[in-house]
Scaffold this active site. Structure first.
Site, PDB file in Angstrom:
ATOM      1  N   SER A 131      -0.058  32.103  -2.134  1.00 56.50           N
ATOM      2  CA  SER A 131      -0.097  33.519  -2.625  1.00 56.50           C
ATOM      3  C   SER A 131      -1.371  34.125  -2.165  1.00 56.50           C
ATOM      4  CB  SER A 131       0.367  33.764  -3.909  1.00 56.50           C
ATOM      5  OG  SER A 131      -0.414  32.766  -5.015  1.00 56.50           O
ATOM      6  N   ASN A 159      -1.466  34.944   1.553  1.00 64.11           N
ATOM      7  CA  ASN A 159      -0.491  35.745   2.246  1.00 64.11           C
ATOM      8  C   ASN A 159       0.360  36.879   1.319  1.00 64.11           C
ATOM      9  OD1 ASN A 159      -0.487  33.643   4.709  1.00 64.11           O
ATOM     10  ND2 ASN A 159       0.079  32.085   3.210  1.00 64.11           N
ATOM     11  N   TYR A 160       0.261  36.912  -0.105  1.00 66.17           N
ATOM     12  CA  TYR A 160       1.045  37.747  -0.559  1.00 66.17           C
ATOM     13  C   TYR A 160       0.139  38.847  -1.385  1.00 66.17           C
ATOM     14  CZ  TYR A 160       5.097  35.208   1.110  1.00 66.17           C
ATOM     15  OH  TYR A 160       6.099  34.688   1.838  1.00 66.17           O
ATOM     16  N   LEU A 161      -1.154  38.436  -1.849  1.00 66.94           N
ATOM     17  CA  LEU A 161      -1.947  39.188  -2.514  1.00 66.94           C
ATOM     18  C   LEU A 161      -2.695  40.259  -1.859  1.00 66.94           C
ATOM     19  CD1 LEU A 161      -2.697  36.761  -5.341  1.00 66.94           C
ATOM     20  CD2 LEU A 161      -1.030  38.337  -5.440  1.00 66.94           C
TER      21      LEU A 161
END
EC number: 5.6.2.1
Length: 767
Positions: free
Chosen positions: A721, A724-726
Site C-alpha cells: 500500500s 502503490n496506493y498511498l
C-alpha cells in the site's frame, strides 16, 4: 716542481690539523676570559672594531687587485698561502678579540654584514659550555688578510653543515609528507563527498519542474543497449549422475538442462504437487530424444538426488566465497549494470528496471496455478522486439543472431518486449520506478484520486439511488460499486478456465463466496466474505452493510447454485464503462487509491500526538499504514524467522530493563549522597545519573515500540500500500510537520521513487 707542490700541500695540511687541535683546546678558556674582561674592555673593543672595519675596507681593495693579478697570470701563488697558514692561529686570536661583543646592528651600520658564525658544540674533553643566556653571539670581523684567505677546514665544515641541514630538512619533509597527505585526504574526502553529492543533486532530473509533453507522447529520444540474455547451459560434471529405475543414464544436453530445473527444486513443496509433476514431465519429454522417451516413462522412477546435492554444494560454495571472489563478482555485475542498466531518454540518463532476461526454468505461478511446472523456454534474440528512436543507434544483437523487430514507437514506455510461452503474455523491459515516466504515471494516478474526492459524494448518492432501480443490471452494478467503494475490492477480471489460478474480484464473486447474517455478534445485516483474492491470498471479512444492500444480495442469490455468479448481469467491462461516465479516468483502482490515501490521512490525524517522541510517532504512522493494508487486504505469511527474531528482541528488552533498574538504584544512591554532602561535585553526579536513566528509558521505549510494531504487522504487508496506493505527499507533509526524518519512513529506493513528492510538498499538504 710537482713534487714541491705536493710537499707544500702536505705541509699546509699538517699545520692546519695541528692548529685545529690547539683551537679546540683553547676555545672555552678564551670564551671565559672574554666574558670576565667584557665590561673593562668594551670601549677598547669598539675602537678595535672600528679599526678592524677600516682595515677590512683596505683589505677588500687589496683583494680586488690581487684577484685581477691572478686572472691575468692564470695561476695562484701557493707559496704565499703556505706563510698564511703558518700564521693562522695568531690571526684567529686577533680576529676573535677584535670581534668581541660588537652588536650586529653596529656592524651593519659600518657597511658590511658579518660572515656566518661557526657553530660552537660542547666537546667530550671534560669542559662545560657556558650557559647560553650568558654568551652573546660572536661575529668575526674581517682583517686585511681575511678577505683573500679562508681556511679550507672552515669552508669544508660550512659546506658539510649546509648539506647536512638540507638533508635533514629533506628527511623531515619526507616524514611529514605522509601526515600532510593524510590530512589532505581527510580534508579532501569530505570535500569529495560533498562534491559528489552536489554533482548527483545536479544530475537529478527534476522533470516535475518542466513542461509536460503533449498527450500520448512518452519521449522524444530513446537509446539503449538492449537486453542481457541468460548465460548458456553448462553441462554437469562427469561425476554427477542421473539414475532411472536404479540405473545410471546419460541424458542429452537439452534433456539434462530441463532435468536440472527439477533437481534444483527437489526439496521444495512444488515438486510434491501432482499438477506440477504432471506439467513438468509432459514438457520434459518434449526435450528428450526418441531413445530417452522410450526409456523414461515414469517420473517416480527418476532419481535426481546427485544433481540436487551438486547444486546445494554449489550454493554453499558461493556462500563460502572469499571477500576477493565476492568483490570480483560485484565488480563484474557493476560493469554489466553500467553498460546495460541505463538508457538515454531525452538527453537524460535513466535507470532501467529489469535489463536481464529471465533464464529458462519451471513455471510456478501465483497461488494454485494450473500451469505450474511447465517449462519456461529460453528467450533468444529472434524473440525480441527492440523499441528506440529513429535517430538512435540500434543495439547490436549477439553474434550470429538478429532481432525479431525494431520499432520506433514513442507512445509506449517499454524498451524491449517478447512473448512468453506459458500464458502467451507479453513481457517488457521497462524503466526504473525512479524514472520520469514512472514518476509521471504515479503523479497522475494520485491526482486522479484527488479529483475523485471532489465528486465522490455525488457518486455515492447516485449508487444509493440505483439500489432501488427497476432494472436488475443497475441494482447489481450499484451494489458492486458500493463494495468497491466501502471494502476497496478489486473489480475482478474475466478469466478462461484452466488458464489461470481461480482468483476472485468484485464482479466475479460467486454465491459460495458470501454468507448473509441478519444479525451477527450484536450487529445487523452482516455479510461474511470468504474467497481467494489476488495471488490466491484469502480474503475473509465480516462487514455490516446497509439494509437495502442486504435485501438486494438476498434477491441476487435467489434460485442460484453455490458456483453461480452473484452478479450474473454484470462484468468488468460494463462496470468500467459506467465508472468512466461518472468521472473521466475513474476505475476501481482509483477508488482503492482514493480510499487508501484518505484513510491514511485520517488515521494520521487521529493517532499522532504532538508531544510524542520520534519512535512513538513512527509507531503511529505504521498503525495508520496498517489500517490501509487491512482495508486493501494486503496480507502476508509470517516470516519463517519471526519467532526467533521476537525472542532475540525480547532478550534485548529484558537486558535493557535490568540496566535501567541498576541505573535507577545508582541515581537513588547519588541523591542520598547529595543530601548529606551538599556540594557541587555530588550535584553533578546526580545530574549525570539522571541523564543515564533518561537515556536508558528512551532506549527501552524504542525496543518496546519495535516489538509492538513487529507483532502487529507480522501478517500485514505494509509495503504494497505504501508504494502503490498511498499518495506519498501525505507522508512527506506529515514528516515535515512533526519533524520525523523522511529516512525513517522511506528507504533509499522509495525516496528515489518519490523524489517528486519530497521536493514539491510542504507540511500543509492535504490530499
Amino acid at each position: 716542481m710537482s713534487g714541491d707542490h705536493l710537499h707544500n700541500d702536505s705541509q699546509i695540511e699538517a699545520d692546519f690539523r695541528l692548529n685545529d687541535s690547539h683551537k679546540h683546546k683553547d676555545k672555552h678558556k678564551d670564551r671565559e676570559h672574554r666574558h670576565k674582561e667584557h665590561k673593562k674592555d668594551k670601549d677598547k673593543d669598539r675602537e678595535k672594531s672600528k679599526h678592524s672595519n677600516s682595515e677590512h675596507k683596505d683589505s677588500e681593495k687589496k683583494h680586488k687587485e690581487k684577484e685581477k693579478t691572478k686572472h691575468k697570470d692564470g695561476s695562484s701563488d701557493k707559496h704565499k698561502d703556505k706563510h698564511k697558514d703558518r700564521d693562522k692561529e695568531k690571526r684567529k686570536e686577533e680576529k676573535i678579540r677584535a670581534a668581541g661583543d660588537a652588536k650586529i646592528k653596529k656592524e651593519k651600520e659600518n657597511g658590511f654584514s658579518s660572515p656566518p658564525r661557526i657553530k660552537d658544540e660542547p666537546e667530550d674533553d671534560g669542559y662545560f659550555a657556558p650557559p647560553k643566556e650568558d654568551i652573546k653571539p660572536l661575529k668575526r670581523p674581517r682583517d686585511e688578510d681575511d678577505a683573500d684567505y679562508k681556511p679550507k677546514k672552515i669552508k669544508t665544515e660550512d659546506i658539510k653543515k649546509e648539506k647536512k641541514r638540507k638533508l635533514e630538512e629533506e628527511e623531515d619533509g619526507k616524514l611529514k609528507k605522509p601526515k600532510n597527505k593524510d590530512k589532505d585526504k581527510k580534508v579532501a574526502e569530505p570535500d569529495n563527498k560533498k562534491k559528489k553529492a552536489k554533482k548527483e543533486e545536479e544530475q537529478k532530473w527534476k522533470w516535475w519542474e518542466e513542461e509536460r509533453y503533449p498527450e500520448g507522447i512518452k519521449w522524444k529520444f530513446l537509446e539503449h543497449k538492449g537486453p542481457v540474455f541468460a548465460p548458456p547451459y553448462e553441462p554437469l560434471p562427469e561425476g554427477v549422475k542421473f539414475y532411472y529405475d536404479g540405473k545410471v543414464m546419460k541424458l542429452s544436453p537439452k534433456a539434462e538442462e530441463v532435468a536440472t530445473f527439477f533437481a534444483k527444486m527437489l526439496d521444495h513443496e512444488y515438486t510434491t504437487k501432482e499438477i506440477f509433476r504432471k506439467n513438468f514431465f509432459k514438457d520434459w519429454r518434449k526435450e528428450m530424444t526418441n531413445d530417452e522417451k522410450n526409456t523414461i516413462t515414469n517420473l517416480s522412477k527418476c532419481d535426481f538426488t546427485q544433481m540436487s546435492q551438486y547444486f546445494k554444494a554449489q550454493s554453499e560454495a558461493r556462500k563460502q566465497m572469499s571477500k576477493e571472489e565476492k568483490l570480483k563478482i560485484k565488480e563484474e555485475n557493476e560493469k554489466l549494470l553500467k553498460e546495460y542498466g541505463f538508457c538515454v531518454m531525452d538527453n537524460h540518463r535513466e535507470r532501467i528496471a529489469n535489463f536481464k532476461i529471465e533464464p529458462p526454468g519451471l513455471f510456478r505461478g501465483r497461488g494454485n496455478h494450473p500451469k505450474m511446472g511447465m517449462l519456461k523456454r529460453r528467450i533468444m534474440p529472434e524473440d525480441i522486439i527492440i523499441n528506440c528512436s529513429k535517430d538512435a543507434k540500434v543495439p547490436s544483437p549477439p553474434p550470429g543472431h538478429k532481432w525479431k523487430e525494431v520499432r520506433h514507437d514513442n507512445k509506449v514506455t517499454w524498451l524491449v518486449s517478447w512473448t512468453e510461452n506459458i500464458q502467451g503474455s507479453i513481457k517488457y523491459i521497462m524503466l526504473n520506478p525512479s524514472s520520469r515516466i514512472k514518476g509521471e504515471k504515479d503523479w497522475q494516478k494520485y491526482e486522479t484520486a484527488r479529483r475523485l474526492k471532489k465528486c465522490v459524494d455525488k457518486i455515492r448518492n447516485q449508487y444509493r439511488e440505483d439500489w432501488k432501480s427497476k432494472e436488475m443490471k443497475v441494482r447489481q452494478r450499484a451494489v458492486a460499486l458500493y463494495f468497491i467503494d466501502k471494502l476497496a475490492l478489486r473489480a475482478g477480471n474475466e478469466k478462461e478456465e484452466g488458464e489461470t489460478a481461480d482468483t476472485v474480484g468484485c464482479c466475479s464473486l460467486r454465491v459460495e463466496h458470501i454468507n448473509l447474517h441478519p444479525e451477527l455478534d450484536g450487529q445487523e445485516y452482516v455479510v461474511e466474505f470468504d474467497f481467494p483474492g489476488k495471488d490466491s491470498i484469502r480474503y475473509y471479512n465480516k462487514v455490516p452493510v446497509e439494509k437495502r444492500v442486504f435485501k438486494n444480495l438476498q434477491l441476487f442469490m435467489e434460485n442460484k447454485q453455490p458456483e453461480d455468479d452473484l452478479f450474473d448481469r454484470l462484468n468488468t467491462g460494463i462496470l468500467n464503462k459506467h465508472l468512466q461516465d461518472l468521472m473521466e479516468g475513474l476505475t476501481a483502482k482509483v477508488f482503492r487509491t482514493y480510499n487508501a490515501s484518505i484513510t491514511l490521512q485520517q488515521q494520521l490525524k487521529e493517532l499522532t500526538a504532538p508531544d510524542e517522541n520520534v519512535p512513538a510517532k513512527i509507531l503511529s504512522y505504521n498503525r495508520a499504514n496498517r489500517a490501509v493494508a487491512i482495508l486493501c487486504n494486503h496480507q502476508r505469511a509470517p516470516p519463517k524467522t519471526f519467532e526467533k527474531s521476537m525472542m532475540n528482541l525480547q532478550s534485548k528488552i529484558d537486558a535493557k530493563k535490568d540496566q535501567l533498574a541498576d541505573a535507577r538504584k545508582d541515581l537513588k544512591s547519588a541523591k542520598a549522597d547529595a543530601k548529606v554532602m551538599k556540594d557541587a561535585k555530588t550535584k553533578k553526579v546526580v545530574e549525570s545519573k539522571k541523564k543515564a536513566v533518561q537515556r536508558l528509558e528512551e532506549q527501552l521505549m524504542k525496543l518496546e515500540v519495535q516489538a509492538t510494531d513487529r507483532e502487529e504487522n507480522k501478517q500485514i504487508a505494509l509495503g504494497t500500500s505504501k508504494l502503490n496506493y498511498l499518495d506519498p505527499r501525505i507522508t512527506v507533509a506529515w514528516c515535515k510537520k512533526w519533524g520525523v526524518p523522511i529516512e525513517k519512513i522511506y528507504n533509499k529506493t522509495q525516496r528515489e521513487k518519490f523524489a517528486w513528492a519530497i521536493d514539491m510538498t510542504d507540511e500543509d499538504y492535504e490530499f
